[in-house]
Design an enzyme around this catalytic site. Structure first.
Site, PDB file in Angstrom:
ATOM      1  CD  GLU A  33      36.237  41.425  11.094  1.00 17.88           C
ATOM      2  OE1 GLU A  33      37.083  41.633  10.200  1.00 17.88           O
ATOM      3  OE2 GLU A  33      35.708  42.325  11.750  1.00 17.88           O
ATOM      4  N   GLY A  92      14.673  18.187  25.646  1.00 19.91           N
ATOM      5  CA  GLY A  92      13.698  19.265  25.536  1.00 19.91           C
ATOM      6  C   GLY A  92      14.086  20.484  26.350  1.00 19.91           C
TER       7      GLY A  92
END
Length: 723
Positions: free
Chosen positions: A473, A450
């Site tokens: 790219e 968590g």
């Protein structure tokens, strides 16, 4: 088949102390740098004492002294400047963009790297990108899109007539962006539809966007701040002939007001999944005219009278030269992904060495890194970080050599071959590094439980900021085809009796293809599997096998009546794509094994670093090889159920062996705490103290909500049930 060269190294004497240098060319006072200071004593002490090597020695082996000093200079400069202090809460997009712009402006004021420094040591350019990017990729992108992608492209693709524009970009008088992609076309650059018609009477180009699908889009800096754009458009000469895609320098905003100039529409795209410090924009031309001289004319020009001239006889070569900036971008993105590994791994490893969830008894809890599953989840990515880091740096220097040869006018066949090899490698290294970083960040997030989901610990930001590396790219899956095409062309050479002799030697092993394909997996024990050469040999076989299979697949599709395009398209999954990935995995691994064998910069690997680096090489090789077991079986390289068991046991054993070194390994590659910016990743290991401090310092953390009266004014239950 070529004889395997086992990893044997000459012993290097000496241990690190405050008075003795770790390397022959390293001065003693380097140890006083902030990035080489001992971390604070705390919960991580236990694992730091267990390490089999000195993390400072590892850091000084990986990075030369001038690079260490340069890293230290950048990071301490940013930390001391209040402008670079980050808020605890997520800023609004507008505030984030303003802060990013102001920080970018401050980088110009600091002038942390000069042209002279880059020419004397090109690696400093990469390190500047890495160091600023590890602080914030939006800032790094904003700066480099202006200086490198705009100014650098003008320098590389233009001529002396564009020198004044470049100077003004360097002096912050102009601010640039790079406009190639259009709304309906990205990867298929030849199909861009923005036009540039030459008007002889006025000696101007008229830029036009034929329809909304041809709008330029995704251009970083264009949204709000760019004054000039590198625009790619189809050039039409006065006779109506299309001369293909060319690049132009185009003013898009008044530098004194930032108002859009007449004849176009420039706007901001809005919020993205990440990198929201960058203002990506769109651009629509309405018969907008620019002077003839604004054409970047290295690959093609138009005379005042309207005649098109070019030094290239082959249009495909001219087109490739005009897009040369993209290869550099892929080399750079490979390094960016490695930096993200150097950010997420310290966070997850340090956290795992402190977090104690369970234990063998009800009264004893042990660090989660002691659990096999946690080791198996994280440590292969740590090994990948080291292997890819070495590849990224060495590959950048290969690219720098290519750029230098182009700048001095080297038009030799060897230089051309180097360009092809670098293009093939970059089209595969970006996908490999991008996907490994993507998966590593997610695994680190989950491995931190968590707390990994807590925004302040930065893993969520890293995940979102790394994500576009898999797309811009060149989409990863698309550009891998460039790599496989290169390899298939080499098979044609071999079939015609030619010998392969590539400048970087990444494909020279193909000359021995016949012997390699007749080889088999020979280890009979886990210990034998842990020799990195086992993986090197297996990957060589894998590339040869996939190369032959991909060629046969393509030929079989052609025999079924498919045209070349369809046949190639139907040969990607399981064939060409796997071929390209296996090739880059082999190249990355081979470079690291060569580092182990030969050292770097004329220095042998220090003796006390050899064992841990050898384990890293072995783990990376086996971890990647395991993903190809199906092909290894199908091709007959392995048989029976024993080889996979040996490989898997070796992976687990190596993870266990590297467990005690993991904290020291991340200490050697991690940035400063200020740059890492993660409470659970700080070098003091005080994960709970740091988290608690972050929580109570949050804005309005201890105050009631502004809408508290809505709770006091109770609803009438069911009052809205009838429509």
């Amino acid at each position: 088949m070529e004889d395997s060269k086992p990893v044997r190294l000459k012993p290097a004497s000496g241990t690190l102390s405050s008075s003795v240098t770790a390397e022959g060319n390293m001065s003693g006072d380097v140890l006083s740098l902030e990035i080489l200071r001992d971390p604070p004593s705390g919960p991580l002490d236990e694992y730091r004492k267990r390490a089999s090597f000195d993390w400072k020695k590892m850091k000084m082996f990986y990075y030369a002294e001038d690079i260490l000093r340069f890293q230290n200079k950048i990071w301490t400069t940013l930390e001391k400047d209040p402008l670079f202090s980050k808020p605890m809460e997520t800023p609004t997009m507008e505030d984030y963009r303003e802060a990013t712009f102001l920080r970018c402006k401050r980088l110009f004021e600091y002038n942390l790297i000069t042209d002279e420094e880059i020419f004397s040591n090109p690696l400093k350019h990469k390190m500047f990108t890495d160091c600023v990017g590890m602080y914030d990729w939006s800032l790094s992108a904003k700066f480099l899109l202006n200086v490198e992608m705009t100014g650098g492209t003008i320098t590389a693709s233009g001529s002396p007539r564009h020198g004044e524009i470049v100077d003004k970009i360097k002096n912050f008088e102009y601010f640039g962006c790079f406009a190639l992609t259009e709304l309906s076309h990205g990867s298929n650059t030849k199909a861009m539809r923005t036009t540039a018609h030459y008007i002889t009477e006025s000696q101007e180009f008229e830029l036009n966007t034929p329809d909304f699908e041809a709008v330029k889009i995704w251009s970083g800096n264009m949204g709000k701040t760019a004054t000039h754009a590198i625009v790619y458009a189809q050039l039409y000469s006065p006779d109506g002939a299309c001369q293909g895609l060319h690049s132009f320098v185009v003013p898009i905003r008044d530098p004194k007001t930032l108002h859009c100039v007449p004849g176009m529409v420039v706007g901001d795209m809005g919020e993205k999944l990440g990198l929201n410090g960058i203002d990506n924009g769109f651009l629509f031309f309405n018969k907008y005219r620019i002077p003839r001289e604004y054409l970047l004319n290295k690959t093609g020009d138009v005379t005042p009278e309207g005649k098109y001239v070019t030094p290239y006889k082959d249009p495909s070569k001219r087109f490739g030269a005009s897009l040369g900036a993209l290869s550099g971008g892929r080399v750079g993105i490979t390094g960016m992904c490695v930096c993200n590994l150097k950010l997420c791994m310290p966070i997850a490893i340090r956290y795992s060495a402190v977090r104690r969830p369970f234990g063998p008894t009800d009264t004893e809890e042990i660090p989660v890194i002691e659990y096999q599953l946690q080791q198996w989840r994280l440590i292969p990515y740590l090994a990948a970080t080291y292997v890819l880091e070495h590849f990224s740096d060495s590959f950048f220097m290969d690219y720098a050599s290519l750029r230098i040869s182009i700048m001095v006018g080297d038009k030799s066949e060897r230089s051309a071959e180097l360009g092809k090899e670098i293009h093939a490698l970059s089209c595969a290294s970006k996908p490999l590094a991008g996907w490994i970083a993507r998966d590593a960040i997610q695994e680190c997030r989950e491995a931190c439980g968590g707390h990994g989901y807590f925004g302040v610990n930065r893993l969520g930001v890293l995940r979102n900021d790394n994500d576009p590396n898999c797309t811009y790219e060149g989409d990863n899956n698309v550009i891998l085809q460039q790599t496989s095409n290169y390899l298939l062309s080499l098979l044609d050479k071999l079939s015609s009796g030619e010998k392969i002799d590539s400048p970087l030697e990444s494909v020279n092993f193909l000359n021995d293809m016949k012997n390699i394909l007749s080889s088999r997996f020979t280890p009979t024990s886990v210990a034998q599997c842990m020799d990195p050469e086992v993986s090197v040999n297996a990957f060589r076989w894998l590339v040869c096998r996939l190369l032959v299979d991909s060629s046969q697949r393509f030929q079989s599709q052609m025999k079924k009546g498919s045209d070349g395009f369809t046949a190639r398209n139907n040969s990607q999954a399981y064939y060409c794509r796997s071929l390209a990935l296996a090739y880059i995995e082999l190249t990355v691994l081979e470079r690291f094994v060569t580092l182990l064998r030969e050292g770097k910069d004329g220095e042998d690997v220090p003796a006390d670093l050899v064992p841990v680096l050898a384990r890293i090489a072995a783990l990376f090789g086996l971890w990647r090889l395991e993903k190809h077991l199906t092909t290894l079986y199908q091709g007959g390289y392995i048989s029976g159920n024993e080889p996979p068991k040996l490989i898997q046991e070796a992976i687990l054993h190596l993870c266990y062996e590297l467990k005690d070194d993991a904290v020291a390994l991340v200490d050697a590659i991690a940035p400063t705490d200020f740059i890492l910016n993660s409470p659970i990743g700080k070098s003091d290991g005080q994960i709970y103290k740091n988290l608690y401090s972050a929580m109570i310092q949050g804005p309005n953390a201890l105050e009631r909500p502004s809408y508290w009266k809505e709770f006091v004014n109770k609803p009438i239950i069911g009052s809205k049930s009838k429509l």
